[in-house]
Design a protein around this motif. Structure first.
Motif, short mmCIF file in Angstrom:
data_model
loop_
_atom_site.label_atom_id
_atom_site.label_comp_id
_atom_site.label_asym_id
_atom_site.label_seq_id
_atom_site.Cartn_x
_atom_site.Cartn_y
_atom_site.Cartn_z
N LEU A 62 -7.45 1.54 -3.72
CA LEU A 62 -6.64 0.03 -3.34
C LEU A 62 -7.49 -0.67 -4.63
O LEU A 62 -9.50 -1.00 -4.51
CB LEU A 62 -6.69 -0.29 -2.00
CG LEU A 62 -5.97 0.29 -1.00
CD1 LEU A 62 -6.18 0.00 0.24
CD2 LEU A 62 -4.56 0.04 -1.44
N SER A 63 -6.50 -1.33 -4.66
CA SER A 63 -7.74 -2.66 -5.76
C SER A 63 -6.97 -3.45 -5.16
O SER A 63 -6.09 -4.15 -4.58
CB SER A 63 -7.12 -2.76 -7.52
OG SER A 63 -5.33 -2.59 -7.59
N ILE A 64 -8.21 -4.57 -5.88
CA ILE A 64 -8.44 -5.89 -5.31
C ILE A 64 -7.65 -7.47 -6.38
O ILE A 64 -8.17 -7.03 -7.50
CB ILE A 64 -9.46 -6.11 -4.29
CG1 ILE A 64 -9.97 -5.79 -3.79
CG2 ILE A 64 -9.77 -8.61 -4.25
CD1 ILE A 64 -11.41 -5.95 -3.38
N GLU A 90 -8.60 -6.47 3.51
CA GLU A 90 -7.64 -5.19 3.92
C GLU A 90 -7.72 -3.93 3.45
O GLU A 90 -6.62 -3.29 4.12
CB GLU A 90 -6.04 -5.92 3.15
CG GLU A 90 -5.74 -7.61 2.92
CD GLU A 90 -5.03 -8.50 2.50
OE1 GLU A 90 -4.19 -8.79 3.30
OE2 GLU A 90 -5.28 -7.99 1.09
N VAL A 91 -8.46 -4.48 2.47
CA VAL A 91 -8.97 -2.53 1.64
C VAL A 91 -10.13 -1.70 3.07
O VAL A 91 -9.08 -0.85 3.94
CB VAL A 91 -10.19 -2.87 1.03
CG1 VAL A 91 -10.32 -1.39 0.97
CG2 VAL A 91 -8.60 -2.99 -0.40
N ASP A 92 -10.47 -2.11 3.84
CA ASP A 92 -11.10 -2.43 5.17
C ASP A 92 -10.67 -1.91 6.10
O ASP A 92 -10.44 -0.64 6.83
CB ASP A 92 -12.41 -2.78 5.37
CG ASP A 92 -13.68 -2.77 4.18
OD1 ASP A 92 -13.34 -2.15 3.68
OD2 ASP A 92 -14.22 -4.02 4.03
N THR A 128 -2.51 -2.43 -4.95
CA THR A 128 -3.16 -4.20 -4.96
C THR A 128 -3.04 -4.88 -4.02
O THR A 128 -1.88 -5.04 -3.41
CB THR A 128 -2.71 -4.81 -5.89
OG1 THR A 128 -2.86 -3.55 -7.52
CG2 THR A 128 -3.40 -5.38 -6.59
N ILE A 156 1.11 -1.21 0.41
CA ILE A 156 0.23 -0.26 0.28
C ILE A 156 1.21 1.14 0.35
O ILE A 156 1.93 1.66 0.95
CB ILE A 156 -0.84 -0.64 0.95
CG1 ILE A 156 -2.04 -1.56 1.08
CG2 ILE A 156 -1.65 1.23 1.27
CD1 ILE A 156 -2.38 -1.57 2.05
N ASP A 209 -9.52 5.77 -0.52
CA ASP A 209 -9.23 4.47 -1.24
C ASP A 209 -9.19 4.46 -3.01
O ASP A 209 -10.09 4.61 -3.84
CB ASP A 209 -9.96 3.64 -0.93
CG ASP A 209 -10.60 1.80 -1.07
OD1 ASP A 209 -9.16 2.02 -1.40
OD2 ASP A 209 -11.51 1.33 -1.09
N ARG A 269 -7.80 1.92 5.04
CA ARG A 269 -8.93 2.89 5.72
C ARG A 269 -9.64 3.50 7.20
O ARG A 269 -9.75 4.56 7.30
CB ARG A 269 -10.34 3.01 4.94
CG ARG A 269 -10.17 2.61 3.26
CD ARG A 269 -11.64 2.23 2.55
NE ARG A 269 -12.33 3.90 2.73
CZ ARG A 269 -13.37 3.94 2.90
NH1 ARG A 269 -14.28 3.16 1.52
NH2 ARG A 269 -13.89 5.26 2.34
N ARG A 272 -11.06 -8.23 0.12
CA ARG A 272 -11.32 -6.61 0.58
C ARG A 272 -11.47 -6.30 2.22
O ARG A 272 -10.60 -5.02 2.00
CB ARG A 272 -12.71 -7.04 0.11
CG ARG A 272 -13.87 -5.81 0.61
CD ARG A 272 -13.64 -4.68 -0.12
NE ARG A 272 -14.46 -3.60 0.36
CZ ARG A 272 -14.49 -2.26 -0.52
NH1 ARG A 272 -13.57 -2.61 -1.78
NH2 ARG A 272 -14.57 -1.28 0.48
#
Length: 216
Positions: A142-144, A121-123, A115, A101, A140, A126, A119
């Motif tokens: 960020l892509s998965i 990990e994105v949450d 990347t 990140i 955000d 943030r 999901r």
């Protein structure tokens, strides 16, 4: 039909009830079911908590967010300091792949890019960034990572809806196109919409969700 004054009273009560919100510095106005939140809160995470608490109130159709993130009389935290704190908390959080990140901070506005594999990990990223003092917003990007999707994403999501005690599965439509899922239909409260979206994200191979569920 719930009146604007009744909605305002209930929103103020819900903000006072929510322990993570410093409600004394938040103003609430309502017109035709649209709630405007204004005032000051000390962190971006608290700003999100205030919005989430407002969504729980019956009769709220939409939210206009005018809350500013800062304490009364506080000096501004430098972008360099904010970025360093975010990188530090990412490094210590086992749920966040810090090495994947990138963090950019401009005038307190944080942008996360890169990347990741999941999901959650994105949450987690943030939420962690939003807790840092001086952060006024988190963007955000960020892509998965693309993983092979199971053959019946739509069926798995619909089964998850049926298992949930809160949701009326028949009121929500699901369209799956590869890893992209579109949700539609109507629910009674914001909480149901959030639960439906979380359930959809849990399906293997889902990389994007378009949530068109209507509340009301």
């Amino acid at each position: 039909m719930k009146t604007d004054s009744a909605i305002q009273r209930d929103v103020l009560a819900e903000l006072a009830w929510e322990p993570s919100v410093t409600h004394e510095h938040i103003g609430v106005s309502v017109r035709d079911g649209v709630v405007t939140l204004s005032g000051l809160v000390p962190t971006y995470a608290e700003k999100l908590a205030a919005e989430k608490a407002t969504r729980r109130v019956a009769g709220v159709k939409a939210i206009a967010e005018d809350i500013e993130v800062r304490r009364p009389g506080d000096s501004k935290t430098s972008d360099t300091e904010i970025a360093a704190r975010i990188c530090s908390i990412f490094a210590w959080d086992a749920l966040i792949p810090a090495e994947k990140i990138s963090v950019k901070v401009e005038n307190g506005n944080v942008t996360l890019s890169g990347t990741v594999d999941w999901r959650y990990e994105v949450d987690a990223a943030r939420k962690a960034a939003g807790r840092i003092t001086g952060v006024v917003s988190v963007r955000d990007l960020l892509s998965i990572k693309q993983i092979p999707a199971v053959t019946d994403v739509k069926g798995l999501i619909e089964q998850a809806f049926k298992r949930n005690a809160v949701l009326d599965a028949t009121a929500i439509s699901v369209i799956a196109d590869g890893g992209t899922v579109t949700l539609g239909g109507r629910v009674h409260a914001w909480r149901e919409r959030e639960i439906a979206e979380r359930a959809a994200w849990a399906a293997p191979g889902v990389t994007a969700i378009h949530d068109h569920i209507v509340v009301g």
